[in-house]
Scaffold this active site. Structure first.
Site, PDB file in Angstrom:
ATOM      1  N   SER A   1       0.845  -1.193   0.000  1.00  0.00           N
ATOM      2  CA  SER A   1       0.000   0.000   0.000  1.00  0.00           C
ATOM      3  C   SER A   1       0.876   1.237   0.000  1.00  0.00           C
ATOM      4  O   SER A   1       1.990   1.227   0.551  1.00  0.00           O
ATOM      5  CB  SER A   1      -0.901   0.025   1.240  1.00  0.00           C
ATOM      6  OG  SER A   1      -1.574   1.270   1.356  1.00  0.00           O
TER       7      SER A   1
ATOM      8  N   TYR B   1      -2.246  -1.437  10.051  1.00  0.00           N
ATOM      9  CA  TYR B   1      -2.327  -1.675   8.604  1.00  0.00           C
ATOM     10  C   TYR B   1      -1.149  -1.030   7.891  1.00  0.00           C
ATOM     11  O   TYR B   1      -0.443  -1.678   7.110  1.00  0.00           O
ATOM     12  CB  TYR B   1      -3.638  -1.121   8.064  1.00  0.00           C
ATOM     13  CG  TYR B   1      -3.768  -1.207   6.553  1.00  0.00           C
ATOM     14  CD1 TYR B   1      -4.175  -2.390   5.946  1.00  0.00           C
ATOM     15  CD2 TYR B   1      -3.463  -0.120   5.738  1.00  0.00           C
ATOM     16  CE1 TYR B   1      -4.286  -2.484   4.570  1.00  0.00           C
ATOM     17  CE2 TYR B   1      -3.573  -0.204   4.359  1.00  0.00           C
ATOM     18  CZ  TYR B   1      -3.985  -1.386   3.779  1.00  0.00           C
ATOM     19  OH  TYR B   1      -4.082  -1.476   2.414  1.00  0.00           O
TER      20      TYR B   1
END
Length: 273
Positions: free
Chosen positions: A153, A167
């Site tokens: 990401s 995350y």
């Protein structure tokens, strides 16, 4: 130079985790359209079966097979590996896409958010890759290596917590894992690369991409002016998985519309105007 030979995947077998929705589904469609047989696994096996039926109705040269699979525990990884081996003797492409997130403000972020997110996003990804390596190594060659595509990401690349601390940090670990395995597996004819997406339409980002108006608002904060589209993922997958990407390993591809190069304001702006 035959363009089809650079990006076509006829005869290849792929496994995509988290393949029923979002980026995983985008990737599965691209692989099926390119001629691959795609094994789609997620915790919701019925959803994978439904999406596989949709992809098989496209009339593409590849096909999809959906079933349940969970990388959130060692037992789940072992069961997924067994399910893969029941369905194929060969594996050319592994896309580690399954992932989860957790949101809470700094000061209230719970301890339990770390174990759950790290188990899926990091430990599960590593363990599944490790246990499928014999199949990947067996299918790779110096001219056409096997491929591992990890989904990281842009939040693992930039200093972005945004309430999703475990995350973001798990995705930074995914990027480092990609470089480490890229180095260690190059000589075994397996390339390992990662995508570092920005905002795409998915269940994980539904709060910010659920309708066109919201997507437009989010897109205005992306340097290129929009959220990601299906073809953005498809193009990356066909490059990294096809013969055209055979000489690339350890790369983190920033599919983020320029978020990866955003920085602070021009510190001399006031002096110059």
């Amino acid at each position: 130079m035959d363009i089809q030979s650079l990006f076509g995947l006829d005869g290849k077998v792929a496994l995509v985790t988290g393949g029923a929705t979002g980026i995983g589904r985008m990737a599965c469609e691209a692989l099926v359209r390119a001629g691959a047989t795609v094994l789609m696994a997620s915790r919701k096996g019925d959803a994978c079966e439904a999406v596989a039926a949709e992809l098989n109705a496209l009339g593409a040269s590849g096909k999809a097979i959906g079933f349940a699979g969970d990388v959130g525990s060692e037992a789940g990884v072992d069961a997924l590996v067994a399910a893969v081996k029941e369905r194929t003797d060969t594996l050319d492409i592994l896309m580690n896409n399954a992932g989860i997130t957790w949101g809470a403000p700094l000061g209230d972020f719970p301890h339990k958010a770390w174990e759950k997110v790290m188990n899926v996003n990091v430990a599960g990804m590593f363990d599944l890759t490790q246990k499928l390596l014999p199949m990947l190594i067996a299918s790779g060659s110096v001219d056409d290596p096997a491929r591992v595509i990890n989904v990281g990401s842009v939040m693992g690349e930039r200093e972005m917590g945004d309430g999703a601390y475990s995350y973001s940090m798990s995705k930074a670990a995914v990027h480092h894992m990609t470089r480490i395995l890229g180095k260690e597996l190059a000589g075994k004819h397996v390339t390992v690369n990662a995508l570092a997406p920005g905002p795409f339409v998915s269940k994980m980002t539904a709060f910010a991409t659920h309708d066109e108006d919201t997507r437009e608002k989010v897109g205005k904060d992306v340097p290129v002016g929009r959220v990601g589209r299906d073809e953005d993922i498809a193009g990356c997958m066909l490059f990294l998985c096809g013969r055209g990407g055979a000489y690339v390993t350890g790369a983190i591809i920033p599919v983020s519309g320029g978020i990866n190069v955003m920085s602070g304001p021009n510190i001399f702006e006031q002096a110059l105007h």
